[in-house]
Design a protein around this motif. Sequence first.
Motif, mmCIF file in Angstrom:
data_model
loop_
_atom_site.group_PDB
_atom_site.id
_atom_site.type_symbol
_atom_site.label_atom_id
_atom_site.label_comp_id
_atom_site.label_asym_id
_atom_site.label_seq_id
_atom_site.Cartn_x
_atom_site.Cartn_y
_atom_site.Cartn_z
ATOM 1 N N THR A 109 73.927 24.939 48.789
ATOM 2 C CA THR A 109 72.791 24.292 48.880
ATOM 3 C C THR A 109 72.069 24.004 50.011
ATOM 4 N N PHE A 110 70.631 24.152 50.141
ATOM 5 C CA PHE A 110 69.808 23.809 50.936
ATOM 6 C C PHE A 110 69.120 22.545 50.665
ATOM 7 N N VAL A 111 68.779 21.699 51.606
ATOM 8 C CA VAL A 111 68.079 20.461 51.304
ATOM 9 C C VAL A 111 66.587 20.502 51.995
ATOM 10 N N VAL A 112 65.706 20.152 51.472
ATOM 11 C CA VAL A 112 64.249 20.460 52.020
ATOM 12 C C VAL A 112 64.057 18.627 52.033
ATOM 13 N N GLN A 113 64.398 18.033 53.086
ATOM 14 C CA GLN A 113 64.184 16.564 53.177
ATOM 15 C C GLN A 113 64.486 15.774 52.123
ATOM 16 N N ASN A 114 64.921 14.636 52.312
ATOM 17 C CA ASN A 114 65.204 13.614 51.076
ATOM 18 C C ASN A 114 66.374 14.111 50.304
ATOM 19 N N ASN A 115 67.447 15.046 50.776
ATOM 20 C CA ASN A 115 68.371 15.331 50.107
ATOM 21 C C ASN A 115 68.166 15.933 48.665
ATOM 22 N N TRP A 126 61.883 34.616 42.584
ATOM 23 C CA TRP A 126 61.030 33.751 43.577
ATOM 24 C C TRP A 126 60.632 32.422 42.344
ATOM 25 N N THR A 127 60.478 31.124 42.918
ATOM 26 C CA THR A 127 60.138 29.925 42.327
ATOM 27 C C THR A 127 59.218 29.269 43.226
ATOM 28 N N GLU A 128 58.257 28.672 42.560
ATOM 29 C CA GLU A 128 57.496 27.487 43.403
ATOM 30 C C GLU A 128 58.226 26.519 43.690
ATOM 31 N N VAL A 129 58.146 26.008 45.159
ATOM 32 C CA VAL A 129 58.999 24.640 45.555
ATOM 33 C C VAL A 129 57.925 23.576 45.055
ATOM 34 N N PRO A 130 58.547 22.728 44.250
ATOM 35 C CA PRO A 130 57.726 21.464 43.579
ATOM 36 C C PRO A 130 57.093 20.428 44.683
ATOM 37 N N GLU A 131 55.965 19.899 44.429
ATOM 38 C CA GLU A 131 55.533 18.919 45.370
ATOM 39 C C GLU A 131 56.582 17.832 46.031
ATOM 40 N N TRP A 132 57.298 17.390 44.864
ATOM 41 C CA TRP A 132 58.482 16.329 45.346
ATOM 42 C C TRP A 132 59.460 16.864 46.410
ATOM 43 N N GLN A 133 59.578 18.095 46.572
ATOM 44 C CA GLN A 133 60.216 18.660 47.537
ATOM 45 C C GLN A 133 59.532 19.360 48.622
ATOM 46 N N ASN A 134 58.555 18.653 48.783
ATOM 47 C CA ASN A 134 57.415 19.194 50.077
ATOM 48 C C ASN A 134 56.932 20.681 49.896
#
Length: 369
Positions: free
Chosen positions: A22-28, A114-122
Motif C-alpha cells: 500500500t501507498f499512503v498519500v498523507q493522513n494514512n 487508472w482512477t482519479e485520486v479523490p479530494e480527501w486523498q489530496n
Amino acid sequence: MNRGKAAKLGLVTLFSTLALGTFVVQNNIEVNAAPLGTELQYYLNDPTPAPSKFLNIWNSNGYDLQPDPVYNIQVNDATKTIYTDAARSVWSVIGGVFDAPHYRWYKSDDGKTWTEVPEWQNGHRKNMPINATEEGTTWYQLDTQYWNYLTGWLTKTHIYSNVTQVNALTESIDADSVNVSTDSDYIYNISDELMNVTYAHATVNPTNATGTIKWSTDNPDLITIDKNTGKITANSKGSVGKASVIATYTGSTESNVKTVVGRSQVTVGGGLNNQTAKVGGTATFKLQGNTDDFYGYWDDNNISVEWYSKQATQKDSKEKLLGSTTNLYYTTNPVSKENDADQYRAKIIMRKGTKKTTLTTNWATLSVK
C-alpha cells in the motif's frame, strides 16, 4: 444487492487490500501498489508537449515544472512531495483572464488501469505528498484544468503532466553526487513575471537514492529560490550579476545522515549587455536569454524587434527608432567619440491574431575608446 452479498464483497475487498502493498498519500490513506519491477503499460492521457518559449515568454501551454520521472522513497518516510507547476501561453492568459487552475491527480496501481485520486486523498492539490507503508510501485499523472465558474466546463483547458513512477523501497539508498541544471541560464531583472523565472533541476547518482533535495542560493539579493521546488525568481530591482543555484541532498537514514551538494549558475540582467568599440569601429548589441524559438516566429511573421537609441542625458521619450531587424542583434554604424555613452535598447513585439504583447529591455551603454 442483499446484505449477505454486500458483507462477502466487503470481506473480499478487505483481504485483497491487505494482501497487496500500500501507498499512503498523507493522513494514512491507503491505495494498492504494484510489485517493484512492474512496467507501465497504458497512459491515461498523452502528456502535453513541453511549452514553447521565447525569452521565457510562454507561447504554448505546458508544465514549467514536471513531476520527476521517478521518485524513490523509503517505506514510512513521509518527507517526499510531488511538486508541479503548469501554466498557459501568454495568448491563453489574455483570452481567459478570469480562468483559474484546478487540479486532478490520477493513479495506476497495476500499470494498466487508472482512477482519479479523490479530494480527501489530496487528489485536488497542485503538489501531492507521498508516503508508503509497504514496498511497491504506483504511477501518477496530473491534469491541470483552467476554467472559471461563469463559463464552467465549456471552455476548460486541460494540461496533462508527464507520468511519474513512485517506488517505495524497504532500504534507504544514499547519493554520491548531485548534478544541477536550469531551464534557462539567463533571467530578466524586469518586473515581468513571464521573463524573470526559471527552474532548477537536480539529478542524483545513483538515480534510486531515497533522500531529499533542498534548494538555496549564495546571492539572495539577486535571486530567490524556492527551497522545495527549485523555482528561481530574479529580484526585479535592476540588479545585474551571477548567482549560484545550490542543491543539497540529505539522506533518508535517521542515523549518520549523508549530505551531498551540487550547484549551477544563472545570470540576471536586463536583456542587453554594455558594449565597447574603438573610434571608427562598430558595436553589436545582442538579446540575451532563451532565444531558441526565435526564428520559427520570424517564419510566421509573428515577431519583430525594434531597436532604439538615445543619449545618456536624454529622457526615454527622446529615444530614436533605428529600425527593425530580422535577427536578435543590432550592429551600429561606425562610431565616433561623440557616441561615447550612447544608450541602446530593444522592444520585442509578439503577435498572434489580434493579440499582441511587448517586452522592452534595459538600456545598454556604448563606450567608445
